[in-house]
Write a protein that holds these residues in place. Structure first.
Motif, PDB file in Angstrom:
ATOM      1  N   ILE A 201      47.571  36.830  35.112  1.00 19.54           N
ATOM      2  CA  ILE A 201      46.195  37.306  35.242  1.00 19.54           C
ATOM      3  C   ILE A 201      45.702  37.674  33.852  1.00 19.54           C
ATOM      4  O   ILE A 201      46.457  38.156  33.017  1.00 19.54           O
ATOM      5  N   HIS A 202      44.433  37.398  33.608  1.00 16.75           N
ATOM      6  CA  HIS A 202      43.834  37.630  32.296  1.00 16.75           C
ATOM      7  C   HIS A 202      42.811  38.749  32.434  1.00 16.75           C
ATOM      8  O   HIS A 202      41.826  38.595  33.146  1.00 16.75           O
ATOM      9  N   LEU A 203      43.071  39.840  31.750  1.00 19.04           N
ATOM     10  CA  LEU A 203      42.163  40.977  31.827  1.00 19.04           C
ATOM     11  C   LEU A 203      40.967  40.725  30.925  1.00 19.04           C
ATOM     12  O   LEU A 203      40.276  39.745  31.102  1.00 19.04           O
ATOM     13  N   SER A 204      40.702  41.528  29.931  1.00 17.42           N
ATOM     14  CA  SER A 204      39.466  41.378  29.157  1.00 17.42           C
ATOM     15  C   SER A 204      39.486  40.222  28.166  1.00 17.42           C
ATOM     16  O   SER A 204      38.445  39.761  27.739  1.00 17.42           O
ATOM     17  N   SER A 205      40.658  39.745  27.791  1.00 12.93           N
ATOM     18  CA  SER A 205      40.743  38.648  26.833  1.00 12.93           C
ATOM     19  C   SER A 205      42.087  37.941  27.007  1.00 12.93           C
ATOM     20  O   SER A 205      42.991  38.477  27.643  1.00 12.93           O
ATOM     21  N   PRO A 206      42.242  36.746  26.431  1.00 12.89           N
ATOM     22  CA  PRO A 206      43.528  36.045  26.550  1.00 12.89           C
ATOM     23  C   PRO A 206      44.706  36.855  26.013  1.00 12.89           C
ATOM     24  O   PRO A 206      45.829  36.684  26.436  1.00 12.89           O
ATOM     25  N   GLU A 207      44.433  37.770  25.082  1.00 10.00           N
ATOM     26  CA  GLU A 207      45.494  38.616  24.540  1.00 10.00           C
ATOM     27  C   GLU A 207      45.960  39.650  25.561  1.00 10.00           C
ATOM     28  O   GLU A 207      46.997  40.253  25.408  1.00 10.00           O
ATOM     29  N   SER A 208      45.165  39.863  26.611  1.00 12.54           N
ATOM     30  CA  SER A 208      45.487  40.843  27.643  1.00 12.54           C
ATOM     31  C   SER A 208      45.963  40.153  28.912  1.00 12.54           C
ATOM     32  O   SER A 208      45.450  40.380  29.995  1.00 12.54           O
TER      33      SER A 208
ATOM     34  N   LEU B  90      38.231  44.077  36.490  1.00 14.54           N
ATOM     35  CA  LEU B  90      37.946  42.641  36.609  1.00 14.54           C
ATOM     36  C   LEU B  90      39.021  41.858  35.874  1.00 14.54           C
ATOM     37  O   LEU B  90      39.488  42.269  34.816  1.00 14.54           O
ATOM     38  N   PHE B  91      39.415  40.721  36.452  1.00 10.61           N
ATOM     39  CA  PHE B  91      40.369  39.849  35.788  1.00 10.61           C
ATOM     40  C   PHE B  91      40.119  38.417  36.235  1.00 10.61           C
ATOM     41  O   PHE B  91      39.368  38.166  37.175  1.00 10.61           O
ATOM     42  N   GLU B  92      40.747  37.489  35.522  1.00 13.40           N
ATOM     43  CA  GLU B  92      40.603  36.071  35.832  1.00 13.40           C
ATOM     44  C   GLU B  92      41.966  35.439  36.068  1.00 13.40           C
ATOM     45  O   GLU B  92      42.964  35.846  35.470  1.00 13.40           O
ATOM     46  N   VAL B  93      41.978  34.446  36.939  1.00 12.25           N
ATOM     47  CA  VAL B  93      43.134  33.581  37.132  1.00 12.25           C
ATOM     48  C   VAL B  93      42.669  32.179  36.741  1.00 12.25           C
ATOM     49  O   VAL B  93      41.628  31.716  37.213  1.00 12.25           O
ATOM     50  N   ILE B  94      43.422  31.533  35.869  1.00 12.29           N
ATOM     51  CA  ILE B  94      43.069  30.196  35.406  1.00 12.29           C
ATOM     52  C   ILE B  94      44.042  29.208  36.040  1.00 12.29           C
ATOM     53  O   ILE B  94      45.255  29.344  35.910  1.00 12.29           O
TER      54      ILE B  94
END
Length: 107
Positions: free
Chosen positions: A35-42, A69-73
């Protein structure tokens, strides 16, 4: 991992239709999910538990605040990277350093 990516992609495509939010069946799976939080580094690696057309569940060794908020790629062979945004709606501590987290898909 490819099978997992395809399953998530299909479930989330269904979310674009007139799917009833409460009626979305969950699909249980095991595996690792990034999971990607605020940036790819997170980026955090978590244990994937289940998903539906409206949300996702996973276990983590650290808590996430409700509303995070987070993202899944998901890598798709024909369309490239598919990005899904989620909001944490549940974070329950189950044992020492173990949390069950539920998140809803943002449209």
């Amino acid at each position: 991992m490819e099978e997992l990516s395809e399953m998530i992609r299909r479930l989330h495509e269904a979310a674009n239709g007139d799917t009833e939010r409460r009626g979305a069946p969950r699909v249980a799976r095991q595996g690792v999910l990034s999971i990607h939080l605020s940036s790819p580094e997170s980026t955090k690696t978590v244990q994937f538990r289940d998903c539906s057309a409206t949300g996702i569940g996973f276990c983590s060794t650290s808590s996430l605040t409700l509303g995070t908020l987070f993202e899944v790629i998901v890598k798709h062979p024909a369309r490239g990277d598919l990005v899904f945004r989620y909001e944490v709606v549940r974070c329950q501590k189950t044992s020492n350093q173990q949390y069950i987290i539920g998140a809803k898909l943002l449209r």
